[in-house]
Enzyme design. Structure first.
Site, PDB file in Angstrom:
ATOM      1  N   CYS A  78       3.671  14.405 -19.389  1.00 55.29           N
ATOM      2  CA  CYS A  78       4.654  15.427 -19.765  1.00 55.29           C
ATOM      3  C   CYS A  78       4.483  15.824 -21.234  1.00 55.29           C
ATOM      4  O   CYS A  78       3.508  16.484 -21.566  1.00 55.29           O
ATOM      5  CB  CYS A  78       6.055  14.923 -19.446  1.00 55.29           C
ATOM      6  SG  CYS A  78       7.253  16.256 -19.331  1.00 55.29           S
ATOM      7  N   HIS A 170       6.168  12.136 -14.530  1.00 56.79           N
ATOM      8  CA  HIS A 170       6.382  10.826 -15.160  1.00 56.79           C
ATOM      9  C   HIS A 170       6.220   9.669 -14.152  1.00 56.79           C
ATOM     10  O   HIS A 170       7.221   9.148 -13.661  1.00 56.79           O
ATOM     11  CB  HIS A 170       7.824  10.744 -15.679  1.00 56.79           C
ATOM     12  CG  HIS A 170       8.140  11.640 -16.821  1.00 56.79           C
ATOM     13  ND1 HIS A 170       8.036  11.246 -18.126  1.00 56.79           N
ATOM     14  CD2 HIS A 170       8.582  12.915 -16.850  1.00 56.79           C
ATOM     15  CE1 HIS A 170       8.406  12.231 -18.927  1.00 56.79           C
ATOM     16  NE2 HIS A 170       8.739  13.260 -18.174  1.00 56.79           N
ATOM     17  N   GLU A 172       5.769   6.709 -14.815  1.00 54.44           N
ATOM     18  CA  GLU A 172       6.435   5.527 -15.389  1.00 54.44           C
ATOM     19  C   GLU A 172       7.905   5.446 -14.996  1.00 54.44           C
ATOM     20  O   GLU A 172       8.541   4.415 -15.213  1.00 54.44           O
ATOM     21  CB  GLU A 172       6.271   5.530 -16.918  1.00 54.44           C
ATOM     22  CG  GLU A 172       7.116   6.534 -17.687  1.00 54.44           C
ATOM     23  CD  GLU A 172       6.585   7.977 -17.667  1.00 54.44           C
ATOM     24  OE1 GLU A 172       5.638   8.256 -16.898  1.00 54.44           O
ATOM     25  OE2 GLU A 172       7.124   8.819 -18.401  1.00 54.44           O
TER      26      GLU A 172
HETATM   27  N1  GLN Z   1      10.046  19.818 -22.585  1.00 52.35           N
HETATM   28  C1  GLN Z   1       9.500  18.801 -23.417  1.00 52.35           C
HETATM   29  C2  GLN Z   1       8.596  19.419 -24.483  1.00 52.35           C
HETATM   30  O1  GLN Z   1       8.233  20.551 -24.360  1.00 52.35           O
HETATM   31  C3  GLN Z   1       8.708  17.792 -22.583  1.00 52.35           C
HETATM   32  C4  GLN Z   1       9.637  17.091 -21.653  1.00 52.35           C
HETATM   33  C5  GLN Z   1       9.181  15.736 -21.213  1.00 52.35           C
HETATM   34  O2  GLN Z   1       8.303  15.104 -21.812  1.00 52.35           O
HETATM   35  N2  GLN Z   1       9.833  15.219 -20.193  1.00 52.35           N
HETATM   36  O3  GLN Z   1       8.268  18.778 -25.444  1.00 52.35           O
END
Ligand code: GLN
Length: 186
Positions: A78, A170, A172
């Site tokens: 992410c 994610h 994790e």
């Molecule tokens: N929206 C976040 C970003 O742009 C990322 C979200 C996440 O890591 N769950 O940094």
């Protein structure tokens, strides 16, 4: 083998728990000296603007780029994938590590209340994994160096470039440790 997890902000503790659960030695990484002896590195979920800023301020961004250039395997989940991207759509000035030949779009499925879970099929995994998408990015362009490992609703949510991995979701935060096992085998 020591697996480092960048532990500046975000859900790094969940990665550490999962890694310990599969018997890996772990290290919280905040400053360049923490990278010493680390064999592979995870960049967790979190807020990419904040962590990018602090990684630069602590000198960690350059140190991570140097280790990546020497071949250290890295996985971004992410936020981590956003930070590893070459560019971020609509945020031309946001810092990235430029370790994956991809362009990402942040918050591509909507805001926090549009977070969701669903099955995702990944290349090399016969059974789908549970994708937890929290203000998740998608990969909006893949350059010649990187390749798509999986899509969700037609959008690219997992990529690989050599020993570097990026996922929009994610693992994790699930009970499924197959991706962590796989990352340790790279
Ligand atoms: N929206 C976040 C970003 O742009 C990322 C979200 C996440 O890591 N769950 O940094």
């Amino acid at each position: 083998m020591i697996v480092g997890v960048v532990a500046i902000q975000g859900d790094f503790d969940r990665h550490l728990d999962m890694l310990k659960g599969i018997g890996a030695a772990t290290r919280e990484v905040r400053v360049p000296a923490d990278l010493e002896g680390v064999d592979r590195l995870i960049l967790p979920g979190g807020e990419s603007t904040t962590v990018g800023l602090l990684m630069r301020r602590f000198g960690l961004a350059e140190a991570v780029q140097a280790r990546a250039a020497q071949g250290m395997p890295m996985w971004g989940t992410c936020m981590g994938m956003i930070l590893m991207a070459r560019a971020i759509v609509g945020y031309p000035d946001q810092f990235t590590l430029n370790l994956l030949d991809i362009e990402v779009t942040r918050n591509a499925f909507g805001s926090q209340i549009h977070s969701f879970e669903d099955a995702v099929l990944l290349e090399g995994f016969p059974e789908p994994t549970l994708g937890v998408f929290i203000r998740a990015p998608v990969v909006s362009a893949v350059g010649p160096e990187a390749k798509c490992l999986g899509r969700y609703q037609g959008k690219i949510v997992a990529v690989r470039q050599g020993n570097r991995i990026g996922t929009s979701f994610h693992p994790e935060l699930t009970d499924d440790n197959r991706l962590h096992h796989w990352f340790l085998s790279i």
